[in-house]
Design a protein around this motif. Structure first.
Motif, PDB file in Angstrom:
ATOM      1  N   MET A   1      35.130   4.937  -3.705  1.00  6.89           N
ATOM      2  CA  MET A   1      33.965   5.697  -4.172  1.00  6.89           C
ATOM      3  C   MET A   1      33.793   5.540  -5.680  1.00  6.89           C
ATOM      4  O   MET A   1      32.681   5.344  -6.164  1.00  6.89           O
ATOM      5  CB  MET A   1      34.124   7.187  -3.834  1.00  6.89           C
ATOM      6  N   LEU A   2      34.884   5.614  -6.414  1.00  6.69           N
ATOM      7  CA  LEU A   2      34.821   5.441  -7.866  1.00  6.69           C
ATOM      8  C   LEU A   2      34.310   4.049  -8.221  1.00  6.69           C
ATOM      9  O   LEU A   2      33.474   3.890  -9.110  1.00  6.69           O
ATOM     10  CB  LEU A   2      36.188   5.693  -8.506  1.00  6.69           C
ATOM     11  N   ASP A   3      34.805   3.032  -7.510  1.00  2.00           N
ATOM     12  CA  ASP A   3      34.341   1.660  -7.751  1.00  2.00           C
ATOM     13  C   ASP A   3      32.844   1.532  -7.492  1.00  2.00           C
ATOM     14  O   ASP A   3      32.125   0.891  -8.259  1.00  2.00           O
ATOM     15  CB  ASP A   3      35.108   0.663  -6.876  1.00  2.00           C
ATOM     16  N   ALA A   4      32.381   2.156  -6.407  1.00  2.00           N
ATOM     17  CA  ALA A   4      30.949   2.099  -6.083  1.00  2.00           C
ATOM     18  C   ALA A   4      30.116   2.813  -7.142  1.00  2.00           C
ATOM     19  O   ALA A   4      29.055   2.321  -7.556  1.00  2.00           O
ATOM     20  CB  ALA A   4      30.696   2.714  -4.704  1.00  2.00           C
ATOM     21  N   CYS A   5      30.597   3.948  -7.614  1.00  2.00           N
ATOM     22  CA  CYS A   5      29.873   4.693  -8.639  1.00  2.00           C
ATOM     23  C   CYS A   5      29.808   3.881  -9.932  1.00  2.00           C
ATOM     24  O   CYS A   5      28.752   3.790 -10.560  1.00  2.00           O
ATOM     25  CB  CYS A   5      30.558   6.045  -8.867  1.00  2.00           C
ATOM     26  N   ILE A   6      30.917   3.269 -10.290  1.00  3.78           N
ATOM     27  CA  ILE A   6      30.955   2.437 -11.497  1.00  3.78           C
ATOM     28  C   ILE A   6      29.973   1.274 -11.360  1.00  3.78           C
ATOM     29  O   ILE A   6      29.212   0.970 -12.282  1.00  3.78           O
ATOM     30  CB  ILE A   6      32.395   1.940 -11.765  1.00  3.78           C
ATOM     31  N   ALA A   7      29.959   0.627 -10.203  1.00  2.00           N
ATOM     32  CA  ALA A   7      29.065  -0.518  -9.980  1.00  2.00           C
ATOM     33  C   ALA A   7      27.601  -0.102 -10.053  1.00  2.00           C
ATOM     34  O   ALA A   7      26.778  -0.797 -10.669  1.00  2.00           O
ATOM     35  CB  ALA A   7      29.374  -1.167  -8.628  1.00  2.00           C
TER      36      ALA A   7
END
Length: 130
Positions: free
Chosen positions: A83-89
Motif C-alpha cells: 500500500m505504501l509503495d502504491a501511494c508513493i507511486a
C-alpha cells in the motif's frame, strides 16, 4: 487520527496488527501527509488541467492509505508495504504531472503536498523495515 485516539492505541494493538515496531508518530505523520495530499489533489483536479486524472488518482490512493492505517487489525506488514509503495507511486505520478504547471499556485501546492506525502510514506516504510 487525533491525539486521544493515538493515546488509546497500545503497543499490544500494533502487535496484533503484525507491526510491533511501528512508531506511532511516524504513522501519524504519514496519515497527516496523506490527508494534506488528498485535499491538495482534489483542489488541483477541479482546475480541469491535464494533471486532473493524476490528481484524482493520488487523492483516492491517499484516502485509501489513511483508511488502511487506521485499521488496527487485518493488515500484514507485506500488504502495508504494498500500500505504501502504491501511494508513493501515485503521488510521484501526480507530482510529475503538476510540476508541468509549476507556475500555477494550486498545482505547485499539490506537487509539494505529494512530495511531503512520499517523504512520510518512505519514512513509514523505513520504520517498518527496522
Amino acid at each position: 487520527m487525533d491525539a486521544k485516539m493515538m493515546d488509546a492505541v497500545s503497543p499490544d494493538m500494533m502487535s496484533m496488527a503484525g507491526m510491533p515496531a511501528m512508531d506511532m508518530a511516524v504513522m501519524q505523520a504519514c496519515m497527516d501527509a496523506c490527508s494534506a495530499c488528498e485535499q491538495a489533489c482534489v483542489v488541483c483536479s477541479m482546475q480541469l488541467m491535464d494533471c486532473a486524472p493524476a490528481c484524482g488518482n493520488a487523492a483516492d490512493m491517499c484516502n485509501t492509505m489513511m483508511r488502511a492505517m487506521m485499521r488496527m487489525s487485518g493488515m500484514t506488514p507485506a500488504s502495508m508495504m504494498a500500500m505504501l509503495d502504491a501511494c508513493i507511486a501515485m503521488c510521484q505520478t501526480c507530482m510529475d504531472a503538476c510540476m508541468m504547471h509549476a507556475d500555477d499556485a494550486v498545482c505547485r501546492m499539490c506537487a509539494d503536498a505529494c512530495q511531503a506525502c512520499m517523504d512520510a510514506c518512505n519514512a513509514m516504510r523505513e520504520a517498518m523495515a527496522a
